[in-house]
Design a protein around this motif. Structure first.
Motif, PDB file in Angstrom:
ATOM      1  N   MET A 242      31.454 -26.456  -8.961  1.00 45.94           N
ATOM      2  CA  MET A 242      32.084 -26.423  -7.736  1.00 45.94           C
ATOM      3  C   MET A 242      33.114 -25.201  -7.583  1.00 45.94           C
ATOM      4  O   MET A 242      33.942 -25.176  -8.610  1.00 45.94           O
ATOM      5  CB  MET A 242      32.528 -27.686  -7.305  1.00 45.94           C
ATOM      6  N   SER A 243      33.346 -24.331  -6.706  1.00 48.10           N
ATOM      7  CA  SER A 243      34.243 -23.419  -6.831  1.00 48.10           C
ATOM      8  C   SER A 243      34.528 -23.151  -5.321  1.00 48.10           C
ATOM      9  O   SER A 243      33.538 -22.980  -4.465  1.00 48.10           O
ATOM     10  CB  SER A 243      33.673 -22.069  -7.597  1.00 48.10           C
ATOM     11  N   ILE A 244      35.848 -22.780  -4.794  1.00 47.82           N
ATOM     12  CA  ILE A 244      36.156 -22.351  -3.439  1.00 47.82           C
ATOM     13  C   ILE A 244      35.933 -20.767  -3.434  1.00 47.82           C
ATOM     14  O   ILE A 244      36.072 -20.261  -2.400  1.00 47.82           O
ATOM     15  CB  ILE A 244      37.509 -22.602  -3.424  1.00 47.82           C
ATOM     16  N   GLN A 245      35.601 -20.021  -4.693  1.00 45.53           N
ATOM     17  CA  GLN A 245      35.381 -18.705  -4.172  1.00 45.53           C
ATOM     18  C   GLN A 245      34.135 -18.255  -3.515  1.00 45.53           C
ATOM     19  O   GLN A 245      33.169 -19.099  -3.476  1.00 45.53           O
ATOM     20  CB  GLN A 245      34.983 -18.138  -6.037  1.00 45.53           C
ATOM     21  N   GLY A 246      34.361 -17.215  -2.641  1.00 43.24           N
ATOM     22  CA  GLY A 246      33.553 -16.905  -1.709  1.00 43.24           C
ATOM     23  C   GLY A 246      33.799 -17.433  -0.253  1.00 43.24           C
ATOM     24  O   GLY A 246      33.402 -17.115   0.662  1.00 43.24           O
ATOM     25  N   PHE A 247      34.469 -18.682  -0.375  1.00 42.77           N
ATOM     26  CA  PHE A 247      34.609 -19.525   1.050  1.00 42.77           C
ATOM     27  C   PHE A 247      35.694 -18.703   1.771  1.00 42.77           C
ATOM     28  O   PHE A 247      35.244 -18.748   3.121  1.00 42.77           O
ATOM     29  CB  PHE A 247      35.277 -20.828   0.405  1.00 42.77           C
ATOM     30  N   GLU A 248      36.500 -17.922   1.327  1.00 47.70           N
ATOM     31  CA  GLU A 248      37.364 -17.190   2.282  1.00 47.70           C
ATOM     32  C   GLU A 248      36.255 -16.108   2.921  1.00 47.70           C
ATOM     33  O   GLU A 248      36.771 -15.827   4.054  1.00 47.70           O
ATOM     34  CB  GLU A 248      38.455 -16.244   1.302  1.00 47.70           C
ATOM     35  N   ASP A 249      35.590 -15.374   2.554  1.00 48.51           N
ATOM     36  CA  ASP A 249      34.392 -14.592   3.023  1.00 48.51           C
ATOM     37  C   ASP A 249      33.976 -15.080   4.027  1.00 48.51           C
ATOM     38  O   ASP A 249      33.371 -14.597   5.016  1.00 48.51           O
ATOM     39  CB  ASP A 249      33.603 -13.823   1.949  1.00 48.51           C
ATOM     40  N   TRP A 250      33.311 -16.247   3.601  1.00 46.25           N
ATOM     41  CA  TRP A 250      32.550 -17.044   4.531  1.00 46.25           C
ATOM     42  C   TRP A 250      33.092 -17.441   5.907  1.00 46.25           C
ATOM     43  O   TRP A 250      32.443 -17.337   6.915  1.00 46.25           O
ATOM     44  CB  TRP A 250      31.661 -18.665   3.978  1.00 46.25           C
ATOM     45  N   LEU A 251      34.521 -17.704   5.833  1.00 49.90           N
ATOM     46  CA  LEU A 251      35.441 -18.012   6.798  1.00 49.90           C
ATOM     47  C   LEU A 251      35.537 -16.975   7.907  1.00 49.90           C
ATOM     48  O   LEU A 251      35.840 -17.050   9.041  1.00 49.90           O
ATOM     49  CB  LEU A 251      36.880 -18.337   6.498  1.00 49.90           C
ATOM     50  N   LYS A 252      35.105 -15.499   7.539  1.00 51.50           N
ATOM     51  CA  LYS A 252      35.071 -14.386   8.479  1.00 51.50           C
ATOM     52  C   LYS A 252      33.743 -14.372   9.059  1.00 51.50           C
ATOM     53  O   LYS A 252      33.776 -13.488  10.101  1.00 51.50           O
ATOM     54  CB  LYS A 252      35.079 -13.225   7.269  1.00 51.50           C
TER      55      LYS A 252
ATOM     56  N   ARG B 206      18.023 -24.652   0.252  1.00 51.04           N
ATOM     57  CA  ARG B 206      17.936 -24.240  -1.178  1.00 51.04           C
ATOM     58  C   ARG B 206      18.899 -23.369  -1.653  1.00 51.04           C
ATOM     59  O   ARG B 206      18.813 -22.595  -2.575  1.00 51.04           O
ATOM     60  CB  ARG B 206      16.668 -23.483  -0.926  1.00 51.04           C
ATOM     61  N   ARG B 207      20.116 -22.977  -0.891  1.00 47.31           N
ATOM     62  CA  ARG B 207      21.024 -22.399  -1.015  1.00 47.31           C
ATOM     63  C   ARG B 207      22.452 -22.919  -1.361  1.00 47.31           C
ATOM     64  O   ARG B 207      23.428 -22.597  -0.953  1.00 47.31           O
ATOM     65  CB  ARG B 207      21.235 -21.034   0.214  1.00 47.31           C
ATOM     66  N   GLN B 208      22.289 -24.004  -2.098  1.00 48.39           N
ATOM     67  CA  GLN B 208      23.644 -24.886  -2.168  1.00 48.39           C
ATOM     68  C   GLN B 208      24.539 -24.073  -3.306  1.00 48.39           C
ATOM     69  O   GLN B 208      25.768 -24.683  -3.152  1.00 48.39           O
ATOM     70  CB  GLN B 208      23.076 -26.124  -2.760  1.00 48.39           C
ATOM     71  N   ALA B 209      24.195 -23.153  -3.834  1.00 43.09           N
ATOM     72  CA  ALA B 209      25.082 -22.224  -4.532  1.00 43.09           C
ATOM     73  C   ALA B 209      26.077 -21.480  -3.914  1.00 43.09           C
ATOM     74  O   ALA B 209      26.788 -20.922  -4.191  1.00 43.09           O
ATOM     75  CB  ALA B 209      24.235 -21.612  -5.821  1.00 43.09           C
ATOM     76  N   LEU B 210      25.824 -21.208  -2.518  1.00 39.27           N
ATOM     77  CA  LEU B 210      26.731 -20.479  -1.857  1.00 39.27           C
ATOM     78  C   LEU B 210      27.556 -21.285  -0.771  1.00 39.27           C
ATOM     79  O   LEU B 210      27.148 -22.349  -0.454  1.00 39.27           O
ATOM     80  CB  LEU B 210      25.715 -19.569  -0.817  1.00 39.27           C
ATOM     81  N   PRO B 211      28.779 -20.686  -0.508  1.00 38.76           N
ATOM     82  CA  PRO B 211      29.566 -21.230   0.478  1.00 38.76           C
ATOM     83  C   PRO B 211      28.997 -21.322   1.777  1.00 38.76           C
ATOM     84  O   PRO B 211      28.088 -20.362   2.381  1.00 38.76           O
ATOM     85  CB  PRO B 211      30.775 -20.438   0.307  1.00 38.76           C
ATOM     86  N   PRO B 212      28.905 -22.234   2.645  1.00 38.87           N
ATOM     87  CA  PRO B 212      30.075 -23.341   2.320  1.00 38.87           C
ATOM     88  C   PRO B 212      29.367 -24.608   2.007  1.00 38.87           C
ATOM     89  O   PRO B 212      29.777 -25.603   1.676  1.00 38.87           O
ATOM     90  CB  PRO B 212      30.219 -23.742   3.734  1.00 38.87           C
ATOM     91  N   TRP B 213      27.943 -24.539   1.331  1.00 38.18           N
ATOM     92  CA  TRP B 213      27.212 -25.511   0.911  1.00 38.18           C
ATOM     93  C   TRP B 213      27.674 -26.159  -0.467  1.00 38.18           C
ATOM     94  O   TRP B 213      27.490 -27.168  -0.935  1.00 38.18           O
ATOM     95  CB  TRP B 213      25.921 -25.400   0.967  1.00 38.18           C
ATOM     96  N   ARG B 214      28.269 -25.158  -1.287  1.00 36.97           N
ATOM     97  CA  ARG B 214      28.761 -25.388  -2.498  1.00 36.97           C
ATOM     98  C   ARG B 214      29.747 -26.449  -2.540  1.00 36.97           C
ATOM     99  O   ARG B 214      30.872 -26.185  -1.856  1.00 36.97           O
ATOM    100  CB  ARG B 214      29.022 -24.175  -3.298  1.00 36.97           C
ATOM    101  N   GLY B 215      29.907 -27.461  -3.444  1.00 35.31           N
ATOM    102  CA  GLY B 215      30.999 -28.347  -3.669  1.00 35.31           C
ATOM    103  C   GLY B 215      30.451 -30.000  -3.373  1.00 35.31           C
ATOM    104  O   GLY B 215      29.372 -29.891  -2.887  1.00 35.31           O
ATOM    105  N   ALA B 216      31.539 -30.522  -3.390  1.00 34.92           N
ATOM    106  CA  ALA B 216      31.079 -32.045  -3.193  1.00 34.92           C
ATOM    107  C   ALA B 216      31.783 -32.610  -2.085  1.00 34.92           C
ATOM    108  O   ALA B 216      32.889 -32.734  -1.967  1.00 34.92           O
ATOM    109  CB  ALA B 216      31.501 -32.800  -4.483  1.00 34.92           C
TER     110      ALA B 216
END
Length: 240
Positions: free
Chosen positions: A1-11, A136-146
């Motif tokens: 679990m990581s918040i990395q990449g979430f900032e980019d997804w918010l754009k 199938r892309r749970q490793a990518l934001p925003p699906w990554r995390g709990a």
């Protein structure tokens, strides 16, 4: 679990859809919370404390991603004294942390009695939560995390002596990626609040740190200002 990449997804269009709702909700909640010291944990590029009027407002993160932040610190061991912070906001902090219980315990430690905490997160019991389960892309934001449900979060709050005060769900459109489809599903936001209010993709909750059986005696204004100035010195040293 990581918040990395979430900032980019918010754009992205979907990210902006979520961010705009959450910013409006934060503006409403923090405007009427008073004190001297407020802290935002994570997502430092976005100021969720902008509507608050406390004299000292900090944005704190652990340095895992780029973004403006006054304080860099391990969120599991925050560089603030016990009972020193009046308000903590946590935008998606818990669901992207490997040890959310410890983060929440730290928040309880640093909050003053009757201090406020505001948490935002993705709702697992929503169309977005269902897509996350099937994706199938749970490793990518925003699906990554709990994703943490509101009832589960309420249980955590209760164990630490917090009392849920307010909350709201929002963003009822399906998890589509294109702006044109988000616009077409805008009608679901108005309908969702009325017909399925707990099925929004995201939520915001506010809780208060209670200490039952304890009479709260607040320091004088001058004492609180002196403590606030000392807090500035501590955080500046940590940041250097």
């Amino acid at each position: 679990m990581s918040i990395q990449g979430f900032e980019d997804w918010l754009k992205t269009p979907a990210g902006q859809y979520v961010l705009n709702w959450e910013q409006k909700q934060h503006d409403l909640l923090v405007a009427d919370i008073f004190g001297f010291n407020a802290v935002q944990l994570s997502l430092p590029s976005h100021d969720f404390l902008r509507a608050n009027r406390m004299p000292l407002r900090f944005r704190c993160d652990d340095g895992r991603y780029d973004g403006f932040s006054e304080v860099r610190s391990d969120l599991h061991y925050l560089p603030f004294a016990a009972n020193s912070i009046d308000l903590v906001v946590m935008p998606h902090t818990l669901e992207f942390d490997a040890n959310p219980h410890q983060v929440l315990r730290e928040v309880e430690r640093i909050l003053v009695p009757e201090g406020h905490v505001i948490v935002t997160g993705f709702n697992p019991f929503s169309l977005w939560g269902a897509k996350r389960k099937l994706s199938r892309r749970q490793a990518l934001p925003p699906w990554r995390g709990a994703y943490l449900s509101v009832p589960r979060l309420k249980d955590w709050f209760s164990l630490l002596g917090f009392e849920m005060q307010a909350g709201a769900f929002g963003c009822y459109a399906p998890a589509v990626t294109q702006e044109k489809w988000l616009r077409r599903f805008q009608f679901m936001d108005a309908a969702g609040d009325r017909w399925w209010p707990i099925a929004g993709a995201v939520y915001i909750v506010q809780a208060i740190k209670r200490q039952h059986g304890m009479r709260l005696i607040t320091p004088t204004w001058s004492d609180r200002m002196a403590r606030a100035k000392a807090l500035v010195t501590v955080t500046q040293k940590v940041d250097q």
